[in-house]
Design a protein around this motif. Structure first.
Motif, PDB file in Angstrom:
ATOM      1  N   SER A  81       0.841  -1.197   0.000  1.00 46.08           N
ATOM      2  CA  SER A  81       0.000   0.000   0.000  1.00 46.08           C
ATOM      3  C   SER A  81       0.874   1.244   0.000  1.00 46.08           C
ATOM      4  N   ALA A  82       0.497   2.234  -0.827  1.00 41.67           N
ATOM      5  CA  ALA A  82       1.258   3.481  -0.946  1.00 41.67           C
ATOM      6  C   ALA A  82       2.735   3.182  -1.198  1.00 41.67           C
ATOM      7  N   LEU A  83       2.977   2.305  -2.152  1.00 47.23           N
ATOM      8  CA  LEU A  83       4.314   1.746  -2.362  1.00 47.23           C
ATOM      9  C   LEU A  83       4.907   2.066  -3.732  1.00 47.23           C
ATOM     10  N   LEU A  84       4.121   1.915  -4.792  1.00 49.68           N
ATOM     11  CA  LEU A  84       4.673   1.875  -6.145  1.00 49.68           C
ATOM     12  C   LEU A  84       5.434   3.138  -6.524  1.00 49.68           C
ATOM     13  N   ASP A  85       4.986   4.303  -6.062  1.00 45.26           N
ATOM     14  CA  ASP A  85       5.594   5.557  -6.503  1.00 45.26           C
ATOM     15  C   ASP A  85       7.049   5.701  -6.061  1.00 45.26           C
ATOM     16  N   VAL A  86       7.484   4.964  -5.046  1.00 46.38           N
ATOM     17  CA  VAL A  86       8.873   5.075  -4.589  1.00 46.38           C
ATOM     18  C   VAL A  86       9.747   3.962  -5.168  1.00 46.38           C
ATOM     19  N   LEU A  87       9.202   3.186  -6.106  1.00 44.98           N
ATOM     20  CA  LEU A  87       9.960   2.094  -6.712  1.00 44.98           C
ATOM     21  C   LEU A  87      10.487   2.492  -8.085  1.00 44.98           C
ATOM     22  N   THR A  88      11.478   1.729  -8.557  1.00 45.50           N
ATOM     23  CA  THR A  88      12.067   1.949  -9.878  1.00 45.50           C
ATOM     24  C   THR A  88      11.462   0.979 -10.885  1.00 45.50           C
ATOM     25  N   ARG A  89      11.761   1.201 -12.146  1.00 40.73           N
ATOM     26  CA  ARG A  89      11.302   0.296 -13.204  1.00 40.73           C
ATOM     27  C   ARG A  89      11.819  -1.124 -12.960  1.00 40.73           C
ATOM     28  N   GLU A  90      13.054  -1.229 -12.486  1.00 36.28           N
ATOM     29  CA  GLU A  90      13.639  -2.542 -12.193  1.00 36.28           C
ATOM     30  C   GLU A  90      12.888  -3.230 -11.047  1.00 36.28           C
ATOM     31  N   ASP A  91      12.490  -2.452 -10.029  1.00 35.85           N
ATOM     32  CA  ASP A  91      11.721  -3.010  -8.911  1.00 35.85           C
ATOM     33  C   ASP A  91      10.405  -3.602  -9.413  1.00 35.85           C
ATOM     34  N   LEU A  92       9.704  -2.859 -10.268  1.00 37.75           N
ATOM     35  CA  LEU A  92       8.424  -3.340 -10.780  1.00 37.75           C
ATOM     36  C   LEU A  92       8.611  -4.582 -11.637  1.00 37.75           C
ATOM     37  N   LEU A 107      -1.662  -7.338  -5.474  1.00 37.54           N
ATOM     38  CA  LEU A 107      -2.639  -6.297  -5.166  1.00 37.54           C
ATOM     39  C   LEU A 107      -1.894  -5.106  -4.567  1.00 37.54           C
ATOM     40  N   PHE A 108      -1.928  -3.978  -5.272  1.00 38.62           N
ATOM     41  CA  PHE A 108      -1.175  -2.790  -4.860  1.00 38.62           C
ATOM     42  C   PHE A 108      -2.142  -1.620  -4.760  1.00 38.62           C
ATOM     43  N   SER A 164      -8.143   0.606 -10.799  1.00 38.41           N
ATOM     44  CA  SER A 164      -9.293   1.389 -10.356  1.00 38.41           C
ATOM     45  C   SER A 164      -8.804   2.653  -9.673  1.00 38.41           C
ATOM     46  N   ALA A 165      -9.461   3.763  -9.970  1.00 39.60           N
ATOM     47  CA  ALA A 165      -9.129   5.007  -9.293  1.00 39.60           C
ATOM     48  C   ALA A 165      -9.580   4.935  -7.841  1.00 39.60           C
ATOM     49  N   SER A 166      -8.725   5.400  -6.935  1.00 39.71           N
ATOM     50  CA  SER A 166      -9.062   5.392  -5.507  1.00 39.71           C
ATOM     51  C   SER A 166      -8.561   6.680  -4.860  1.00 39.71           C
ATOM     52  N   VAL A 216      -9.088  18.474   0.237  1.00 38.46           N
ATOM     53  CA  VAL A 216      -8.007  18.042  -0.644  1.00 38.46           C
ATOM     54  C   VAL A 216      -8.392  16.716  -1.281  1.00 38.46           C
ATOM     55  N   VAL A 217      -8.232  16.625  -2.598  1.00 39.01           N
ATOM     56  CA  VAL A 217      -8.427  15.368  -3.321  1.00 39.01           C
ATOM     57  C   VAL A 217      -7.085  14.998  -3.951  1.00 39.01           C
ATOM     58  N   VAL A 218      -6.613  13.797  -3.680  1.00 44.88           N
ATOM     59  CA  VAL A 218      -5.324  13.339  -4.192  1.00 44.88           C
ATOM     60  C   VAL A 218      -5.545  12.077  -5.016  1.00 44.88           C
ATOM     61  N   ASP A 219      -5.159  12.119  -6.282  1.00 47.46           N
ATOM     62  CA  ASP A 219      -5.384  10.980  -7.178  1.00 47.46           C
ATOM     63  C   ASP A 219      -4.507   9.787  -6.797  1.00 47.46           C
ATOM     64  N   HIS A 220      -5.139   8.624  -6.686  1.00 47.94           N
ATOM     65  CA  HIS A 220      -4.437   7.367  -6.450  1.00 47.94           C
ATOM     66  C   HIS A 220      -5.049   6.283  -7.336  1.00 47.94           C
ATOM     67  N   THR A 221      -4.294   5.213  -7.540  1.00 45.67           N
ATOM     68  CA  THR A 221      -4.755   4.088  -8.351  1.00 45.67           C
ATOM     69  C   THR A 221      -4.487   2.785  -7.618  1.00 45.67           C
ATOM     70  N   ASP A 222      -5.445   1.867  -7.695  1.00 47.94           N
ATOM     71  CA  ASP A 222      -5.263   0.499  -7.201  1.00 47.94           C
ATOM     72  C   ASP A 222      -5.000  -0.408  -8.399  1.00 47.94           C
ATOM     73  N   VAL A 223      -4.098  -1.367  -8.242  1.00 44.83           N
ATOM     74  CA  VAL A 223      -3.737  -2.276  -9.333  1.00 44.83           C
ATOM     75  C   VAL A 223      -3.852  -3.723  -8.846  1.00 44.83           C
ATOM     76  N   LEU A 224      -4.596  -4.534  -9.588  1.00 49.15           N
ATOM     77  CA  LEU A 224      -4.734  -5.963  -9.308  1.00 49.15           C
ATOM     78  C   LEU A 224      -4.160  -6.741 -10.480  1.00 49.15           C
ATOM     79  N   ILE A 225      -3.182  -7.592 -10.197  1.00 44.85           N
ATOM     80  CA  ILE A 225      -2.532  -8.411 -11.222  1.00 44.85           C
ATOM     81  C   ILE A 225      -2.836  -9.881 -10.946  1.00 44.85           C
TER      82      ILE A 225
END
Length: 247
Positions: A81-92, A107-108, A164-166, A216-225
């Motif tokens: 949770s609240a994780l992907l933005d601090v990762l690199t392309r290699e991490d993903l 599930l992210f 999904s937008a969250s 305040v509205v802050v755009d976030h996305t949930d990702v299910l793989i």
């Protein structure tokens, strides 16, 4: 199992479970080896397979017996949770590789994916948001692009992906405590990126604290793989070639 490169963060997270959990202090690059070890231990406990070598497990399709196999079964869930933005392309790529190898599910949640929208607006909203966005891209991190990169990377392996937008919806005074921390940390990051914004950033915070009706509205996305589907598809195709009916 909790995995993080920060041991202090692991301690805090483990304390909140109220039960014994296993923690591993390691970078994301170690994720495939960690998954192999854990899944190998699980497989050994249920008697469905053996380890090929110490710390290495066979992929899911090779570990399960015919009796235990199920199109809906899954041995591996990777979540954050609240994780992907601090990762690199290699991490993903490592996350997707692990899900692909072991036919797992990922599930992210709450990955920041866009700008903030504040009501009422302020003349310095844009410049602070821009500095924060640049700060997120330090050390090859993906920032707001991370969810999209993860989705594309996973789809390229044949996995099914849903997003999904969250968005966060924050409002003062109801969320005052969290708003204080969120806005302060965001301004701190913006100033670290652009030190010339020191005075403007602090003045902006003072203005915001004086606004009792701030929203305040802050755009976030949930990702299910779902990487189990590619395994099941390969199994079905193999069965058809052997003259067996598809499941």
């Amino acid at each position: 199992m909790l995995v993080d490169a920060d041991e202090s963060a692991l301690e805090i997270a483990a304390d909140r479970f109220g039960t014994t959990v296993r923690t591993v202090a390691a970078p994301i690059s170690s994720l495939p080896a960690i998954a192999a070890e854990v899944l190998g231990e699980v497989a050994t406990e249920v008697g469905t397979a053996s380890l090929t070598e110490v710390g290495t497990a066979k992929p899911r399709g090779e570990r399960r017996t015919a009796a235990a196999a199920s199109p809906d079964s899954c041995d591996l869930l990777i979540t954050g949770s609240a994780l992907l933005d601090v990762l690199t392309r290699e991490d993903l790529a490592t996350i997707v590789e692990t899900l692909h190898r072991f036919s797992g599910v990922g599930l992210f949640l709450l990955s920041i994916s866009g700008q903030w929208r504040l009501t009422p607006s302020h003349p310095d909203d844009g410049v602070l948001d821009e500095a924060f966005a640049h700060h997120q891209l330090r050390e090859s991190r993906l920032g707001t692009h991370a969810a999209t990169v993860l989705e594309t990377t996973a789809r390229n392996t044949g996995a099914q992906v849903e997003t999904s937008a969250s968005p966060w919806h924050l409002e003062a005074p109801r969320d005052s405590e969290f708003l204080t921390r969120f806005l302060t940390e965001r301004v701190d990051a913006a100033i670290e990126e652009e030190p010339r914004l020191q005075a403007r950033g602090r003045a902006w915070l003072e203005d915001r604290w004086a606004q009792s009706g701030l929203t305040v509205v802050v755009d976030h996305t949930d990702v299910l793989i779902d990487a189990t589907v590619q395994h099941d598809t390969r199994t079905a195709q193999l069965g058809t070639r052997r003259g067996e009916p598809k499941r």
